[in-house]
Motif scaffolding. Structure first.
Motif, PDB file in Angstrom:
ATOM      1  N   ALA A 144       0.832  -1.212   0.000  1.00 49.41           N
ATOM      2  CA  ALA A 144       0.000   0.000   0.000  1.00 49.41           C
ATOM      3  C   ALA A 144       0.862   1.255   0.000  1.00 49.41           C
ATOM      4  O   ALA A 144       0.576   2.239  -0.698  1.00 49.41           O
ATOM      5  CB  ALA A 144      -0.927  -0.018   1.212  1.00 49.41           C
ATOM      6  N   VAL A 145       1.945   1.236   0.820  1.00 47.30           N
ATOM      7  CA  VAL A 145       2.847   2.391   0.865  1.00 47.30           C
ATOM      8  C   VAL A 145       3.539   2.594  -0.480  1.00 47.30           C
ATOM      9  O   VAL A 145       3.686   3.727  -0.973  1.00 47.30           O
ATOM     10  CB  VAL A 145       3.872   2.225   2.000  1.00 47.30           C
ATOM     11  CG1 VAL A 145       4.963   3.285   1.892  1.00 47.30           C
ATOM     12  CG2 VAL A 145       3.182   2.321   3.352  1.00 47.30           C
ATOM     13  N   ALA A 146       3.963   1.487  -1.102  1.00 46.80           N
ATOM     14  CA  ALA A 146       4.629   1.596  -2.406  1.00 46.80           C
ATOM     15  C   ALA A 146       3.699   2.205  -3.441  1.00 46.80           C
ATOM     16  O   ALA A 146       4.093   3.084  -4.232  1.00 46.80           O
ATOM     17  CB  ALA A 146       5.116   0.221  -2.857  1.00 46.80           C
ATOM     18  N   ARG A 147       2.418   1.717  -3.427  1.00 43.79           N
ATOM     19  CA  ARG A 147       1.460   2.274  -4.388  1.00 43.79           C
ATOM     20  C   ARG A 147       1.208   3.755  -4.101  1.00 43.79           C
ATOM     21  O   ARG A 147       1.123   4.575  -5.016  1.00 43.79           O
ATOM     22  CB  ARG A 147       0.155   1.488  -4.301  1.00 43.79           C
ATOM     23  CG  ARG A 147      -0.920   1.994  -5.274  1.00 43.79           C
ATOM     24  CD  ARG A 147      -2.193   1.189  -5.131  1.00 43.79           C
ATOM     25  NE  ARG A 147      -1.969  -0.194  -5.524  1.00 43.79           N
ATOM     26  CZ  ARG A 147      -2.906  -1.149  -5.461  1.00 43.79           C
ATOM     27  NH1 ARG A 147      -4.110  -0.853  -4.978  1.00 43.79           N
ATOM     28  NH2 ARG A 147      -2.643  -2.389  -5.822  1.00 43.79           N
ATOM     29  N   TYR A 148       1.094   4.070  -2.795  1.00 44.45           N
ATOM     30  CA  TYR A 148       0.852   5.463  -2.404  1.00 44.45           C
ATOM     31  C   TYR A 148       2.011   6.362  -2.821  1.00 44.45           C
ATOM     32  O   TYR A 148       1.816   7.449  -3.379  1.00 44.45           O
ATOM     33  CB  TYR A 148       0.627   5.525  -0.896  1.00 44.45           C
ATOM     34  CG  TYR A 148       0.616   6.921  -0.329  1.00 44.45           C
ATOM     35  CD1 TYR A 148      -0.405   7.809  -0.623  1.00 44.45           C
ATOM     36  CD2 TYR A 148       1.647   7.357   0.505  1.00 44.45           C
ATOM     37  CE1 TYR A 148      -0.416   9.090  -0.097  1.00 44.45           C
ATOM     38  CE2 TYR A 148       1.645   8.634   1.036  1.00 44.45           C
ATOM     39  CZ  TYR A 148       0.612   9.487   0.731  1.00 44.45           C
ATOM     40  OH  TYR A 148       0.607  10.763   1.244  1.00 44.45           O
ATOM     41  N   ARG A 149       3.218   5.900  -2.530  1.00 42.86           N
ATOM     42  CA  ARG A 149       4.392   6.712  -2.896  1.00 42.86           C
ATOM     43  C   ARG A 149       4.493   6.882  -4.406  1.00 42.86           C
ATOM     44  O   ARG A 149       4.858   7.954  -4.901  1.00 42.86           O
ATOM     45  CB  ARG A 149       5.660   6.078  -2.333  1.00 42.86           C
ATOM     46  CG  ARG A 149       5.794   6.247  -0.825  1.00 42.86           C
ATOM     47  CD  ARG A 149       7.093   5.683  -0.331  1.00 42.86           C
ATOM     48  NE  ARG A 149       7.305   5.960   1.078  1.00 42.86           N
ATOM     49  CZ  ARG A 149       8.363   5.545   1.770  1.00 42.86           C
ATOM     50  NH1 ARG A 149       9.308   4.832   1.152  1.00 42.86           N
ATOM     51  NH2 ARG A 149       8.488   5.844   3.045  1.00 42.86           N
ATOM     52  N   SER A 150       4.215   5.818  -5.139  1.00 46.19           N
ATOM     53  CA  SER A 150       4.252   5.920  -6.601  1.00 46.19           C
ATOM     54  C   SER A 150       3.227   6.940  -7.091  1.00 46.19           C
ATOM     55  O   SER A 150       3.501   7.758  -7.967  1.00 46.19           O
ATOM     56  CB  SER A 150       3.986   4.548  -7.226  1.00 46.19           C
ATOM     57  OG  SER A 150       3.907   4.654  -8.626  1.00 46.19           O
ATOM     58  N   SER A 151       2.031   6.866  -6.470  1.00 44.25           N
ATOM     59  CA  SER A 151       0.987   7.817  -6.850  1.00 44.25           C
ATOM     60  C   SER A 151       1.401   9.247  -6.530  1.00 44.25           C
ATOM     61  O   SER A 151       1.187  10.166  -7.326  1.00 44.25           O
ATOM     62  CB  SER A 151      -0.307   7.463  -6.115  1.00 44.25           C
ATOM     63  OG  SER A 151      -1.300   8.450  -6.352  1.00 44.25           O
ATOM     64  N   GLN A 152       2.022   9.402  -5.338  1.00 48.52           N
ATOM     65  CA  GLN A 152       2.465  10.733  -4.953  1.00 48.52           C
ATOM     66  C   GLN A 152       3.567  11.248  -5.881  1.00 48.52           C
ATOM     67  O   GLN A 152       3.605  12.427  -6.231  1.00 48.52           O
ATOM     68  CB  GLN A 152       2.968  10.723  -3.499  1.00 48.52           C
ATOM     69  CG  GLN A 152       1.861  10.529  -2.467  1.00 48.52           C
ATOM     70  CD  GLN A 152       0.826  11.632  -2.542  1.00 48.52           C
ATOM     71  OE1 GLN A 152      -0.273  11.420  -3.062  1.00 48.52           O
ATOM     72  NE2 GLN A 152       1.170  12.811  -2.061  1.00 48.52           N
ATOM     73  N   ALA A 153       4.485  10.358  -6.274  1.00 48.80           N
ATOM     74  CA  ALA A 153       5.551  10.760  -7.191  1.00 48.80           C
ATOM     75  C   ALA A 153       4.983  11.192  -8.529  1.00 48.80           C
ATOM     76  O   ALA A 153       5.416  12.184  -9.129  1.00 48.80           O
ATOM     77  CB  ALA A 153       6.546   9.611  -7.366  1.00 48.80           C
TER      78      ALA A 153
END
Length: 669
Positions: A144-153
């Motif tokens: 979930a964090v990886a997806r969130y960070r990717s989305s934020q990037a």
């Protein structure tokens, strides 16, 4: 609360916040996830937890299925009000330990389940601490964090692109606006208007709130325009070598000072500004903008300022060119109207030089009114019929770009006249044909040529037709004197000598204007002694009082000395039987002296001298005071002096004789 979370970034451990309903669950979940390398921060106050969410310092939020009176759906709604994308892991009671999005949990409230299931960032796990698969929970949190960070990037990248696109759009709008400024500058009629328009555009379009333009003079810059926001201190003239302004103008290179405290040229003199731009306006001056903030200007600001100033420079160049063009046109117009030369303003049409205008001198000299000749080919108007081919060749030379300067004969209303023709290009396809009337000069030259021919004929008569009979008479006289001793024969001999002297001096006078004239260094002493040998001195003595070397034509200097010496001997020697050119007869031996002056030389004798009343006429052709002289000797002397540019004067020697002084004579030490 155990500790405050910090925002996670790519490549760092996720920031996980667990909003725990009690200490038991908090310790159990934190310890279990820690064993799976997931560090958890625990918070027991929901308001504080929501504050971290709003501050974007959380990568993932763990919440229980029920937090006090708040259901999981209530908590998620509060979270979404503050952050629409942060992942939420729901540890809800009654759910299966699956981990797929929205497929496990409590079905007691279908409405809440629908809301939670519709949120792609909500993940649900079993509420039973002992039955939770923490390895799966840890994996789910990391995913979930990886997806969130990717989305934020991606969002950050989109934001950057959006900002850049907006900056590009703003820049394009500014460039478009500057094109309009360029059009206004192109029509400005005054330099002050150009400077004012430049500063106004910089302020309005480029958002350069404090800016100004200076114009370069001989040794300083003077302010010409400034923005509506004035500088801290009034603008005033600046020395031409001062600071960034002087350096910018001298090198032509623009400068951007991020921090003037650190810039080589320091702060401007008009206030305590921290950053600035400096752009040269070609050879005309400098434009500058300043700010009280450091780093107020970037490279795009500098490039836009350079674009604006390039338009300013072009406008000032145009104005300068137009000013010079007006001056040149006025000069050409004044030359055209007031010149004493005849001028035809013409242009080439189909290979012919067609008249556009003529000046008053042309109308007066050629006798044609301007209205009669405008629109006609020059050659058709002024070229005589027998010189049309020559005129056509000259026209072709001018059309090919050759400079023409030659003497021509042209037809006027009153007949043919002689002119010096010169072609003067005044435009891409425009030529001034300048005709200088040389008819009077050519008439004189033709008259001189005729005189020279007559002089040649005279010289031939003197040299041959007179000398030959004289030689025959002298021969018969010599034969007669061998057999007859008669005083009358002596008189005949003297008459022959005089006729022979007359012939020689006439030849000298005739040839003086035609012989080649070439100067060289000549010794006065050597020349005087050689000439003395060629003169019948009749007991006279020569004294040379100088060994100076002068610059003269050697042959003509010989003529000068021989005639002066002969004149002295003839009028001063005791044997002279009658007065000569110089004056009356004297007794005693004669001495002739040659000496040097500061800027020339003299020839004097101790004979009878020249009476003061006759000195103004002594060099006139044919003048003589007696019957022995023929009046040409001193004329020859005067002509030789004039040919060299010398000044000759006659006076009295210390012994009372004649003294001839020659000044303005070049000499060598």
């Amino acid at each position: 609360m155990t500790r405050s979370p910090s925002p996670g970034t790519a490549g760092t451990a996720p920031s996980v916040l667990f909003v725990a309903p009690d200490r038991t669950r908090a310790d159990a979940v934190a310890a279990a996830l820690d064993r799976h390398d997931v560090s958890v921060t625990v918070e027991f106050d929901l308001g504080t937890a929501l504050g971290h969410v709003a501050d974007r310092t959380v990568d993932c939020l763990l919440i229980p299925g029920q937090f006090g009176q708040h259901t999981a759906a209530d908590v998620v709604a509060l979270v979404r009000d503050r952050h629409p994308e942060v992942p939420v892991v729901l540890l809800g009671p009654g759910g299966a330990d699956g981990g797929d999005e929205g497929d496990e949990g409590d079905d007691s409230d279908e409405g809440d389940d629908d809301l939670l299931a519709a949120d792609p960032a909500v993940y649900r796990f079993s509420d039973d601490v002992d039955s939770i698969s923490y390895d799966r929970l840890a994996d789910r949190i990391r995913a979930a964090v990886a997806r969130y960070r990717s989305s934020q990037a991606q969002r950050t990248e989109r934001d950057i692109v959006t900002r850049l696109e907006r900056r590009i759009q703003r820049t394009e709008r500014k460039i478009t606006s500057l094109h309009g400024v360029a059009m206004r500058l192109a029509s400005a009629a005054d330099a002050d208007d150009i400077y004012a328009e430049t500063v106004e555009a910089a302020e309005r379009i480029l958002n350069l709130d404090i800016c100004f333009a200076f114009e370069a003079e001989a040794d300083r810059f003077i302010p010409k325009a400034q923005s509506s926001t004035p500088t801290a201190r009034a603008l005033r003239p600046v020395p031409k070598d001062a600071g960034a302004m002087g350096e910018t103008f001298r090198t032509g290179e623009s400068h951007r000072a991020v921090d003037m405290e650190l810039h080589a040229f320091g702060r401007p003199e008009f206030g305590d500004y921290r950053s600035g731009l400096s752009v040269a306006i070609g050879s005309f001056g400098v434009f500058q903008a300043v700010s009280e903030q450091t780093g107020a200007f970037d490279e795009i600001d500098l490039e836009l300022a350079e674009l604006l100033v390039a338009h300013t420079n072009a406008a000032l160049q145009r104005l300068s060119f137009e000013r010079r063009l007006r001056v040149e046109r006025d000069q050409y117009a004044a030359l055209f109207e007031n010149s004493a030369d005849c001028i035809i303003d013409s242009e080439f049409v189909d290979g012919e030089s067609v008249i556009r205008a003529v000046n008053p001198a042309f109308e007066a000299t050629f006798g044609y009114d301007e209205s009669e000749v405008v629109g006609r080919a020059i050659d058709d108007v002024v070229a005589p019929d027998d010189r049309l081919d020559e005129a056509a060749k000259l026209t072709e030379m001018v059309r090919a770009g050759d400079f023409v300067q030659t003497e021509v004969r042209r037809q006027t209303a009153n007949g043919e006249r002689d002119f010096l023709l010169r072609s003067v290009p005044v435009g891409e396809n425009t030529i001034y044909a300048v005709y200088t009337d040389i008819t009077a000069r050519r008439d004189i030259e033709r008259e001189m040529e005729a005189q020279n021919r007559r002089l040649d004929e005279f010289t031939s008569v003197v040299s041959h037709d007179l000398r030959n009979p004289l030689s025959v008479a002298t021969g018969h006289l010599d034969l007669a004197r061998e057999s007859i001793d008669n005083d009358h024969l002596e008189a005949v001999a003297r008459a022959h000598d005089r006729m022979n002297a007359l012939t020689e001096e006439l030849l000298v006078l005739a040839r003086q204007g035609t012989d080649a004239f070439a100067t060289t260094t000549v010794s006065l002493a050597e020349t005087a002694e050689r000439c003395w040998e060629n003169v019948e001195t009749e007991g006279a003595t020569l004294v040379v009082a100088s060994d100076r070397t002068v610059v003269a034509d050697a042959g003509r200097l010989h003529q000068l000395f021989e005639n002066l010496m002969r004149n002295s001997v003839e009028h001063g020697s005791p044997e002279a039987s009658e007065p000569t050119d110089g004056g009356d007869d004297t007794g005693g031996p004669l001495t002739v002296t040659v000496g040097a002056l500061d800027d020339g030389f003299y020839v004097e004798d101790d004979g009878a001298g020249v009476p003061p009343e006759l000195r103004s006429r002594i060099f006139d052709t044919g003048f003589s005071t007696g019957t022995a002289g023929i009046g040409f000797g001193l004329t020859i002397v005067s002509n030789v002096a004039d040919a060299h540019g010398w000044t000759v004067s006659v006076g009295e020697s210390a012994a009372g004789g004649a003294r001839f002084e020659f000044t303005g004579v070049a000499s060598e030490p």
